[in-house]
Scaffold this motif. Sequence first.
Motif, PDB file in Angstrom:
ATOM      1  N   GLY A 239       0.890  -1.159  -0.039  1.00  0.00           N
ATOM      2  CA  GLY A 239       0.054  -0.097  -0.148  1.00  0.00           C
ATOM      3  C   GLY A 239       0.843   1.254  -0.158  1.00  0.00           C
ATOM      4  O   GLY A 239       1.717   1.396  -0.629  1.00  0.00           O
ATOM      5  N   ASP A 240       0.323   2.305   1.001  1.00  0.00           N
ATOM      6  CA  ASP A 240       1.240   3.638   0.963  1.00  0.00           C
ATOM      7  C   ASP A 240       2.505   3.223   1.382  1.00  0.00           C
ATOM      8  O   ASP A 240       3.307   4.257   0.975  1.00  0.00           O
ATOM      9  CB  ASP A 240       0.490   4.400   2.033  1.00  0.00           C
ATOM     10  CG  ASP A 240      -0.967   4.945   1.580  1.00  0.00           C
ATOM     11  OD1 ASP A 240      -1.070   5.051   0.096  1.00  0.00           O
ATOM     12  OD2 ASP A 240      -1.999   4.957   2.122  1.00  0.00           O
ATOM     13  N   HIS A 241       2.934   2.464   2.287  1.00  0.00           N
ATOM     14  CA  HIS A 241       4.192   2.120   2.748  1.00  0.00           C
ATOM     15  C   HIS A 241       5.124   1.905   1.404  1.00  0.00           C
ATOM     16  O   HIS A 241       6.221   2.264   1.330  1.00  0.00           O
ATOM     17  CB  HIS A 241       4.409   0.797   3.551  1.00  0.00           C
ATOM     18  CG  HIS A 241       3.470   1.028   4.733  1.00  0.00           C
ATOM     19  ND1 HIS A 241       3.630   2.240   5.527  1.00  0.00           N
ATOM     20  CD2 HIS A 241       2.562   0.360   5.377  1.00  0.00           C
ATOM     21  CE1 HIS A 241       2.697   1.902   6.585  1.00  0.00           C
ATOM     22  NE2 HIS A 241       1.949   0.930   6.238  1.00  0.00           N
ATOM     23  N   LEU A 242       4.611   1.137   0.600  1.00  0.00           N
ATOM     24  CA  LEU A 242       5.306   0.950  -0.879  1.00  0.00           C
ATOM     25  C   LEU A 242       5.506   2.092  -1.763  1.00  0.00           C
ATOM     26  O   LEU A 242       6.514   2.225  -2.421  1.00  0.00           O
ATOM     27  CB  LEU A 242       4.615  -0.158  -1.761  1.00  0.00           C
ATOM     28  CG  LEU A 242       5.517  -0.858  -2.746  1.00  0.00           C
ATOM     29  CD1 LEU A 242       5.314  -2.289  -3.111  1.00  0.00           C
ATOM     30  CD2 LEU A 242       5.074  -0.057  -3.916  1.00  0.00           C
ATOM     31  N   LEU A 243       4.450   2.844  -1.786  1.00  0.00           N
ATOM     32  CA  LEU A 243       4.576   4.136  -2.693  1.00  0.00           C
ATOM     33  C   LEU A 243       5.430   5.049  -2.019  1.00  0.00           C
ATOM     34  O   LEU A 243       6.283   5.719  -2.859  1.00  0.00           O
ATOM     35  CB  LEU A 243       3.161   4.496  -2.539  1.00  0.00           C
ATOM     36  CG  LEU A 243       2.035   4.053  -3.181  1.00  0.00           C
ATOM     37  CD1 LEU A 243       0.768   4.886  -3.552  1.00  0.00           C
ATOM     38  CD2 LEU A 243       2.363   3.640  -4.729  1.00  0.00           C
TER      39      LEU A 243
END
Length: 730
Positions: A239-243
Amino acid sequence: MKKLLYLFLILAGVFVAGCTGNKSASMGDSMVKADGEKVDTAFMSAMKTSFDPNDPQEWKDRLKQDEVQALCSKYKNQLPEGIALKVIEDSKKSVVYPASGKLMGDWKKGEALANNGRGGHIGKIQPDKADVKTGGNCYACHALDPKEVAAGSMGISLTGYGKIRTGLAAASYGYSRNRLFAATPSGKTGNLYEIPGFGDFSVFHITDTHAQLLPVYFREPNVNLGLDSARNRPPHLTGDHLLKFYNIKPNSPEAYAFTHLNFPDVAKMYGKTGGYAHLATLLKQLKADRKHNILLDGGDTWQGSATALWTKAEDMVTVSKLLGVDAMTGHFEFTYGQERVQELVKMMEGKTEFIAQNILTAEFEDAVFKPYIIRELNGTPVAVIGQAFPYTSVSNPSWMFPDWSFGIRQQRLQKIVDEVRQKAQVVILLSHNGTDVDFQLASEIRGIDVILGGHTHDALPKAIEVKNSGGRTVITNGGSHGKYLGVIDIKVSGGKFSDYRYHMLPVFANLLPADKEMEALIQRIRAPYAEKLSRVLAKNKQLLFRRGNFGGTADQLILEALLKQKDAQISFSPGFRWGISLLPGEDLTGDYLMNMTAITYPQTTLSNLSGLQIKEILEDVADNIFNKNPYYQQGGDMVRVGGMTYKLEPGEDIGKRISGMMLNGKAIEADKTYKVAGWSPVAKQTSDNEKDYIWNVVERHILDLKTIDGFSPNYPELIGVKDNMGISDM
């Protein structure tokens, strides 16, 4: 006066053209932001009055914008993502190909037209003369002759276009013609596949396609836990962690490709991914600029679809040969049985080598397959060593390959690396270990330059370097289901690997025309089964997906089918990573059902298990995933559970991870017996009762439901995972 008219003509060109393929052409952003509407009105008025009454009507007609041009003007060439993709697709449809079917003409005549700047002049300074041949003035926007210092950069480079594309005309011509004549909103996906070459040779990598011949929707996981040294680092970011880690913009094509976020909305925006016909086109385009190359397949290619199951993988062997796969290794390939695998390997002779250094005969430990191949690429000897899934006999039915043994075989691998180092300047490991195992292996083995990984379906946007006693090893993992193509360009200096450039390219089917030959082959393969594949079983109103440590909505549908159809209290479904997604509004067909269940050991089971046995099963599977030593991570994802709930502490040791098991609000008792349904048993089944295959069980349930809606994953209650970046939206 001349300067004013020259500026006017430049602005007119931008206005009429609408969208372009390069940010440098997006002049709308710099044009009068203060009072745009008034300026646009005045600009249009000036345009209309500038024409001489005697000018051709076709010049005046160019002021009438079509739908695409109007959108590009409205948004000043910065279209919202959804509109941008629609513009691309609509524009591609408008491209007209030569009626003769001849794609490549006389380059000398083309050069003369391209370098002729006469024709189409608007105004009175330099009017056209009737007795002078007009041209295209192509060099004003496109690089053609390298000696032309005045060449423009607004359009794609066409230098050496015909020469480097000999034999690849259909795919390359179609791609370039679309880029020339179809609108591409600046900054969008249109330039995704225009990557500059680098180094001495290139390696293309696919893995875990799971027999998906056609483009698919595939939702990336929202849960991919990493513990200890694997915590909060790739591939255990979602999710946002990867982005944030990779600096990817939300809702962008890359965000859609690499995360689950806003799925299925972004899926409708960007469309399906993969498909061998589209992959073939992309490969041909990239190979046109990368003549020295090799294509490697990391395995899990022969299983995962109805046609693969029904043809006993012959469909995938045929398609892979046409795609041009040079070498592959395996995992689920072995579930067709050792005799069938040998037949298929023989079918690939002369086209594709099947390599695996870690599969030996059980009795004498002789090599079953070639351990490696050596290919010369642009004068550089390159060794590719095969590493099949080392735990196949644990995770899959060993009775299907009784004469073979599997393992990591690290010492044997080191000896082989040392051996090929005497012959090759670059050493590549084509691995089906899984990312965490590859990290561990790379830290302990010296002499491997690149590991191209598979098995865990991790889509790593960038390569990762691991240090060891021999220097460094570059690690990648290629995702799954044909969704990506890995490209690593390698430079050799002083007789050894020195530098590289890596690209993990999502295969957007909407942006890549289907290769005609591959498309025709796939149609022939699927034609005999068309009726069965297209049969609608139910209307689907929700997102169905599988991928994630603890399952998805499609798993829950299977679990409920087992509970209802087998009259069980508890149901188990394997932690398979393969299986595609279905969007709300798409019909649930026989094709989709088989994409979620097609396996060579599809038997269902009904067992009486004690509460203690149920806990032991959950503990054993959890240890296969969360053991602190990657070499003991021997399975897929966690077994999916229906009917009961439980708590899980991943960071604990085996025997201490599972607690709080409940059934219908009551604690599951260790010495009490429960009726448990499951499928895909590793042990060989002989009872006629087990011939009720999983696809039959699920189909009966789907037909009873008529409409699919309301399924949610039955996640365990997790303990001790606070701030773990491998969890999103759980």
